[in-house]
Design an enzyme around this catalytic site. Sequence first.
Site, PDB file in Angstrom:
ATOM      1  CD  GLU A 252      -8.812   5.028   7.749  1.00 28.13           C
ATOM      2  OE1 GLU A 252      -7.802   4.467   8.218  1.00 28.13           O
ATOM      3  OE2 GLU A 252      -9.816   5.269   8.424  1.00 28.13           O
ATOM      4  CB  CYS A 286      -1.306   1.985   4.994  1.00 24.09           C
ATOM      5  SG  CYS A 286      -2.617   0.823   5.398  1.00 24.09           S
TER       6      CYS A 286
HETATM    7  P1  NAD Z   1      -1.891   9.064  -3.307  1.00 29.61           P
HETATM    8  O1  NAD Z   1      -2.190   9.917  -2.136  1.00 29.61           O
HETATM    9  O2  NAD Z   1      -0.916   9.572  -4.303  1.00 29.61           O
HETATM   10  O3  NAD Z   1      -3.228   8.762  -4.151  1.00 29.61           O
HETATM   11  C1  NAD Z   1      -4.361   8.139  -3.579  1.00 29.61           C
HETATM   12  C2  NAD Z   1      -5.596   8.537  -4.375  1.00 29.61           C
HETATM   13  O4  NAD Z   1      -5.799   9.934  -4.228  1.00 29.61           O
HETATM   14  C3  NAD Z   1      -5.518   8.280  -5.881  1.00 29.61           C
HETATM   15  O5  NAD Z   1      -6.776   7.848  -6.355  1.00 29.61           O
HETATM   16  C4  NAD Z   1      -5.206   9.655  -6.445  1.00 29.61           C
HETATM   17  O6  NAD Z   1      -5.666   9.824  -7.762  1.00 29.61           O
HETATM   18  C5  NAD Z   1      -5.977  10.552  -5.495  1.00 29.61           C
HETATM   19  N1  NAD Z   1      -5.488  11.930  -5.395  1.00 29.61           N
HETATM   20  C6  NAD Z   1      -4.223  12.379  -5.561  1.00 29.61           C
HETATM   21  N2  NAD Z   1      -4.177  13.722  -5.381  1.00 29.61           N
HETATM   22  C7  NAD Z   1      -5.433  14.121  -5.065  1.00 29.61           C
HETATM   23  C8  NAD Z   1      -6.031  15.373  -4.738  1.00 29.61           C
HETATM   24  N3  NAD Z   1      -5.328  16.507  -4.688  1.00 29.61           N
HETATM   25  N4  NAD Z   1      -7.348  15.412  -4.459  1.00 29.61           N
HETATM   26  C9  NAD Z   1      -8.085  14.287  -4.495  1.00 29.61           C
HETATM   27  N5  NAD Z   1      -7.583  13.079  -4.796  1.00 29.61           N
HETATM   28  C10 NAD Z   1      -6.272  12.989  -5.081  1.00 29.61           C
HETATM   29  O7  NAD Z   1      -1.461   7.676  -2.709  1.00 29.61           O
HETATM   30  P2  NAD Z   1      -0.847   6.408  -3.450  1.00 29.61           P
HETATM   31  O8  NAD Z   1       0.596   6.607  -3.631  1.00 29.61           O
HETATM   32  O9  NAD Z   1      -1.688   6.072  -4.622  1.00 29.61           O
HETATM   33  O10 NAD Z   1      -1.107   5.293  -2.326  1.00 29.61           O
HETATM   34  C11 NAD Z   1      -0.199   4.985  -1.363  1.00 29.61           C
HETATM   35  C12 NAD Z   1      -0.515   5.676  -0.044  1.00 29.61           C
HETATM   36  O11 NAD Z   1      -1.758   5.229   0.469  1.00 29.61           O
HETATM   37  C13 NAD Z   1       0.524   5.323   1.019  1.00 29.61           C
HETATM   38  O12 NAD Z   1       0.871   6.486   1.722  1.00 29.61           O
HETATM   39  C14 NAD Z   1      -0.228   4.356   1.924  1.00 29.61           C
HETATM   40  O13 NAD Z   1       0.247   4.274   3.230  1.00 29.61           O
HETATM   41  C15 NAD Z   1      -1.612   4.906   1.853  1.00 29.61           C
HETATM   42  N6  NAD Z   1      -2.598   3.896   2.286  1.00 29.61           N
HETATM   43  C16 NAD Z   1      -3.204   4.046   3.504  1.00 29.61           C
HETATM   44  C17 NAD Z   1      -4.103   3.089   3.968  1.00 29.61           C
HETATM   45  C18 NAD Z   1      -4.772   3.229   5.321  1.00 29.61           C
HETATM   46  O14 NAD Z   1      -5.783   2.582   5.546  1.00 29.61           O
HETATM   47  N7  NAD Z   1      -4.256   4.038   6.224  1.00 29.61           N
HETATM   48  C19 NAD Z   1      -4.385   1.970   3.179  1.00 29.61           C
HETATM   49  C20 NAD Z   1      -3.753   1.840   1.942  1.00 29.61           C
HETATM   50  C21 NAD Z   1      -2.862   2.820   1.501  1.00 29.61           C
END
Ligand code: NAD
Length: 488
Positions: A252, A286
């Site tokens: 997502e 998002c």
């Molecule tokens: P991010 O991708 O930086 O981090 C999200 C999570 O992933 C965190 O817990 C982080 O620690 C973990 N993570 C980071 N690198 C990783 C790796 N290599 N392997 C495993 N886990 C890892 O995102 P963010 O900046 O924290 O959140 C914002 C993003 O989330 C935006 O792009 C937003 O659109 C998206 N989002 C999407 C939805 C949806 O339902 N489509 C909902 C909410 C947020």
Amino acid sequence: MADSKMRILNWINGEEKPAEVDSWLGKYNPHNGELLCRIVNSTEVDTQDAITAATEAFPDWSGLTPVRRGQILTDIVAAMKERAGELAECIAVETGKPPQDAKGEVNGAILQAEYFAGEGMRLYGRSLTSGMPGKYCHTVRQPCGVAGLIVPANTPIANIAWKTFPALICGNTVVLKAAEDSPRIALLFARLVKDAGLPDGVFNVIQGRGQASGAALVADERVNVISFTGSTSVGRQIAEVGGKRLARVSLELGGKNPFIVCDDADLDQAVHWASLSAFSNAGQRCAAGSRIIVFKSVFDAFCDKLVAKAQSLKLGVEAGCDLGPVINKRQQQLILAAIDAAVQQGGEILCGGSAPTASEFAQGNYILPTLINGLAESAELSCKEIFGPVATLHVVGDIDEALRLANATEYGLTAAIHTRSVDRGMWFAQHIKTGLVNINIGTYGSEPHMPFGGFGASGNGTREPGVEALDVYSELKNIAFLVREDQL
Ligand code: NAD
């Protein structure tokens, strides 16, 4: 650790557990920059411990009937309702969202939990016909095994509920990778589910950096399903690692969601929803409506109203405020840099464009609600997600041009259109390449019983929550038996 700040540990097998190394990350209050707590900077060894706990708890949990699992989840729902105030207070402080938004988020998480607890009495399969006389077939849903759930901080308890409840009702055990910026709510939730009667080891939490502890969850062969909500760039890495070992991966991801205002729109309604779409949760959604596409004949009138609305929004963390700060200092600086770059590329700032100057906001990660006009459709800010209270405006001549522009990014999560014409609204809904489209509302997500997910770079085709989430968290088995008439 010399300071007295609260320390957040991992939660493994029903208890708090320190990480294998004495290393800590600071979690700061987004509103005033104060250190809130320190969280363990887990390594892959800690993640592996949590996976071992979930693996060992799996036979007993998956051995319960779905009805029994549903009863335990119902007890968790009751505990969430009872402790809703505590949950809301925690996320308000951790994320900087105003109290009414934090309460709304907790209520959403409870609805989510309620929906999936009820699924224990359904979890339907299908009965199927056969070409062979006497052969009867039906499908059943069985658990996948250990589910690795990775969440961001923007709506932390909703994100946790969104994944945890469908995973558990299907009979999986869980290792949740909490977001660095919302560690305490994950720990509170872990304690709550234990108090409500969830057996130890069924729900575990790993804290720390994604690249270390999160990546270890994705790489581990014992984790059968990975569900990730986060940025498109990290989603791509996860798809690669998980795909290589043929794990099931549900992604997502991000969005750059178009909000269309037609010449026959109710402009006041359109302004109301455009403002909520772009600026609620400080734009950290998002589904944020961050690209506002407006018919030329109403452009000036709409812009004037929207700018006035944006300028009237109240910043802060008190009850009644419209938006709080963004989640951390780094994110604030990235957003401000993106605004500067947009101005260099010819963007005209209609309002906002900077951090507020009032002293009460000086230590926080605030950004004024920002509207930018005149950028080329291919400019970075026109087509890349920014995850802050910033939207670009684009003028179009007609619905064909609006649709073309709306479809012109790599994402495809949500869209909204404002028009009084049913024909036009439905035509747009049929042709826009997004997983969700709203007519005369905002670019909002769905409800607990509805599927949500995106086309293109917004995901990999899965849908959560709704009944569709069961496809993410269960294996479908087709069972056939033959009735032999000579045995009757
Ligand atoms: P991010 O991708 O930086 O981090 C999200 C999570 O992933 C965190 O817990 C982080 O620690 C973990 N993570 C980071 N690198 C990783 C790796 N290599 N392997 C495993 N886990 C890892 O995102 P963010 O900046 O924290 O959140 C914002 C993003 O989330 C935006 O792009 C937003 O659109 C998206 N989002 C999407 C939805 C949806 O339902 N489509 C909902 C909410 C947020």
